[in-house]
Design a protein around this motif. Structure first.
Motif, PDB file in Angstrom:
ATOM      1  N   GLY A 433       0.806  -1.210   0.000  1.00  0.00           N
ATOM      2  CA  GLY A 433       0.000   0.000   0.000  1.00  0.00           C
ATOM      3  C   GLY A 433       0.839   1.260   0.000  1.00  0.00           C
ATOM      4  N   MET A 434       1.977   1.232   0.646  1.00  0.00           N
ATOM      5  CA  MET A 434       2.870   2.391   0.627  1.00  0.00           C
ATOM      6  C   MET A 434       3.817   2.384  -0.567  1.00  0.00           C
ATOM      7  N   PRO A 437       2.016   3.394  -4.829  1.00  0.00           N
ATOM      8  CA  PRO A 437       2.000   4.779  -5.323  1.00  0.00           C
ATOM      9  C   PRO A 437       3.388   5.327  -5.616  1.00  0.00           C
ATOM     10  N   ALA A 469       0.426   9.222  -1.637  1.00  0.00           N
ATOM     11  CA  ALA A 469      -0.923   8.757  -1.304  1.00  0.00           C
ATOM     12  C   ALA A 469      -0.909   7.676  -0.236  1.00  0.00           C
ATOM     13  N   GLY A 470      -0.133   6.621  -0.439  1.00  0.00           N
ATOM     14  CA  GLY A 470      -0.132   5.518   0.512  1.00  0.00           C
ATOM     15  C   GLY A 470       0.467   5.896   1.849  1.00  0.00           C
ATOM     16  N   THR A 511      -4.881  13.207   7.585  1.00  0.00           N
ATOM     17  CA  THR A 511      -4.309  13.108   6.240  1.00  0.00           C
ATOM     18  C   THR A 511      -4.043  14.490   5.655  1.00  0.00           C
ATOM     19  N   PRO A 563      -4.784   2.981  -0.711  1.00  0.00           N
ATOM     20  CA  PRO A 563      -3.826   3.839  -1.420  1.00  0.00           C
ATOM     21  C   PRO A 563      -4.075   3.917  -2.923  1.00  0.00           C
ATOM     22  N   TYR A 566      -7.019   6.294  -3.372  1.00  0.00           N
ATOM     23  CA  TYR A 566      -6.591   7.673  -3.118  1.00  0.00           C
ATOM     24  C   TYR A 566      -5.699   8.183  -4.245  1.00  0.00           C
ATOM     25  N   TYR A 567      -4.823   7.343  -4.721  1.00  0.00           N
ATOM     26  CA  TYR A 567      -3.950   7.709  -5.840  1.00  0.00           C
ATOM     27  C   TYR A 567      -4.778   8.065  -7.077  1.00  0.00           C
TER      28      TYR A 567
END
Length: 574
Positions: A433-434, A437, A469-470, A511, A563, A566-567
């Motif tokens: 997830g990190m 992106p 994002a992530g 965030t 993520p 969100y990305y």
């Protein structure tokens, strides 16, 4: 109060509208927009109308819903948003978008066919049981129905006959997915583009790959998560085979090679230790010796193959003083952070969910400053970390004496109910997830254009703003939502979900505060490597609110899907 599944479908529908609006503004995007809209609507209709049939057919991990639309459409929407964010390029050149669309169509075709067959056999069971006069129970499933599903992981229970509108939804999904695949074939033939045709054929096997993944990992994934992983594996293999910059080749091929090696090594090690306890040499069957020999040869081959990439990565990391400083800082933080997390997990007074969020904060400390100053090094380090996590999980799953038990004892302190399958998935979800992106946002070619040759290749790599994002939504948003919701949450979001409005508000605010912190940190650090300017305020607020709302209502692996969602929204709105 609505259920979480329907709130998740609502967020998916809003996201689809946003991406389609952005894609429609792209030149010559009318046909591709129509195909993406068709697949999106069919996925939403199928999940909304037939989720009970899906739950019977695909008996995967327990969750509030199958997550079909969320997982199936995550990659097509992301690639569409990427194409829409670059209006100067033609859509036909975006092979990832075409591939994701074809793969999603193939998966949807198999799932919809299974659902339609399940509903048809449900009606057949009901009619047959009604006509029987021998006293047989009505709940006895038919043999045909028990063996009809490719995705089933156990006996398929009998259900009442479906309502007509539900059967029409599954039939429309079958016909619609066939229509999209046919349209892709027609486009390939008329345009003469050789890049489209292989994906149209490969889509027919995507559903089978999805089914195989479900059988190999029981109780591990939901339907949507399986669809997402299947598409990711296919696209990752393609990216690894076509990457040209040296740094990008290593970053893409290392995770793919690690997954392939893990899939081959884990069954061999498990088979070699098929019996519990010490077994005399004379009682060992020959195939156990064969598996042990194959495992040893495979391990030796992997070690030899990894020598050159490992030396190149080490030289790359030590090439400049700033990279050496980053590596030293990572060693210090890991040397102090991991023992601290282990001590914290041993405290009975600290809830486990809060201990798990400590890893999120540790990841932010490790990754965020490096992303701003050395994004190329961070991309390489994340690939190495993923390969190392695969190796650790392979050793743990193989139950090797003296080692596996220690690893399991450490890792199970940070697991939850989603890790009930044969492998622990939440650790991979947090890392990917990190990492995803970051990998998707780096301008890898900039290193070749700007950086000098040799080991400094990649010195000019720049990261676009969505690379954050992530790190921001998982490190700040998810952690704050869990903390506030656990301590002060009172108003539930959904009838079947313990998450609260207070946690949602805290996650969104944290965030957004993370973005403010990034702006301040960027102005303080010399040589910040962000390629694009910070997002606009209105678009950032809308994207953050919608993604944090999804985190609060989804039953899927939020560390993996959030993520990407969100990305996608950052590319479209911010």
């Amino acid at each position: 109060m609505m259920k979480s599944q329907y709130l998740e479908l609502f967020i998916n529908a809003v996201t689809i509208v946003i991406v389609l609006h952005s894609l429609f503004q792209h030149p010559h995007a009318g046909l591709w927009t129509a195909l993406l809209a068709c697949i999106s609507v069919l996925a939403l209709v199928l999940e909304a109308s037939s989720w009970r049939s899906i739950a019977r057919i695909y008996q995967g991990r327990d969750a509030t819903g199958p997550g079909l639309a969320l997982g199936l459409l995550a990659v097509p929407l992301l690639t569409a948003a990427t194409a829409a964010s670059r209006p100067g390029e033609g859509l036909v050149t975006h092979g990832a978008f075409q591939a994701a669309l074809a793969l999603a169509s193939g998966q949807l075709l198999l799932i919809a066919t299974q659902v339609a067959l399940d509903q048809r056999l449900s009606a057949w069971d009901s009619w047959h049981a009604r006509d029987e006069a021998d006293g047989e129970e009505l709940g006895t499933p038919s043999k045909a129905r028990a063996h009809c599903s490719l995705l089933a992981q156990g006996p398929v229970a009998t259900a009442p006959p479906p309502e007509p509108w539900r059967a029409q939804g599954s039939a429309a999904a079958v016909l619609g997915s066939l229509g999209v695949l046919g349209a892709l074939l027609v486009i390939a033939v008329l345009s003469g583009d050789p890049a489209v045709l292989p994906w149209a054929y490969a889509a027919l096997g995507a559903g089978t790959l999805h089914a195989t993944l479900a059988l190999l990992l029981p109780r591990t994934l939901t339907l949507g998560e399986g669809a997402l992983i299947t598409q990711g594996l296919v696209l990752a293999v393609t990216a690894a085979s076509t990457a040209t910059p040296p740094l990008l080749r290593l970053v893409t091929r290392l995770p793919v090679a690690a997954v392939a090696a893990g899939c081959a090594l884990i069954p061999l090690l498990k088979t070699a230790r098929a019996r519990d306890g010490p077994v005399p040499t004379k009682q060992r069957v020959p195939w156990q010796w064969v598996c042990q020999g194959c495992a040893c040869l495979l391990t030796a081959g992997l070690a030899l193959a990894a020598i050159h990439p490992a030396l190149w990565a080490l030289q790359y990391g030590l090439a400049t003083p700033r990279r050496r400083a980053v590596l030293l800082a990572w060693l210090v933080m890991l040397g102090g952070g991991l023992p601290a997390m282990r001590w914290l997990s041993s405290r009975k007074t600290v809830p486990q969910i809060l201990v798990r969020k400590g890893y999120h904060l540790l990841a932010v400390t490790l990754f965020l400053p490096v992303l701003l100053v050395e994004p190329g090094l961070l991309g390489l380090a994340l690939a190495v970390a993923f390969a190392g996590l695969v190796a650790v999980e392979a050793v743990r799953s193989a139950a090797l004496p003296g080692v596996s038990l220690r690893i399991t004892d450490f890792m199970e302190r940070f697991t939850d109910a989603r890790d009930a399958g044969p492998i622990y998935v939440t650790h991979f979800a947090l890392l990917l997830g990190m990492a995803l992106p970051v990998w998707l946002s780096l301008d890898w070619e900039a290193g070749e254009r700007q950086g000098p040759p040799g080991l400094l290749e990649g010195a000019g790599v720049r990261a676009r703003a969505p690379a954050l994002a992530g790190i921001l939504i998982l490190g700040f948003g998810d952690s704050a939502a869990s903390l506030v919701g656990r301590l002060w949450g009172e108003h539930a979001l959904a009838a079947d979900n313990p998450k609260t409005w207070e946690g949602l508000a805290a996650g969104s605010a944290a965030t957004l505060a993370g973005w403010v912190g990034v702006a301040l940190l960027s102005s303080a650090l010399p040589g910040v490597a962000l390629l694009s300017p910070p997002p606009t305020q209105g678009g950032l607020l809308a994207a953050t609110s919608l993604s944090c709302f999804l985190e609060a209502v989804t039953g899927q692996l939020d560390n993996a899907v959030l993520p990407l969602h969100y990305y996608t929204l950052l590319l479209c709105l911010a």
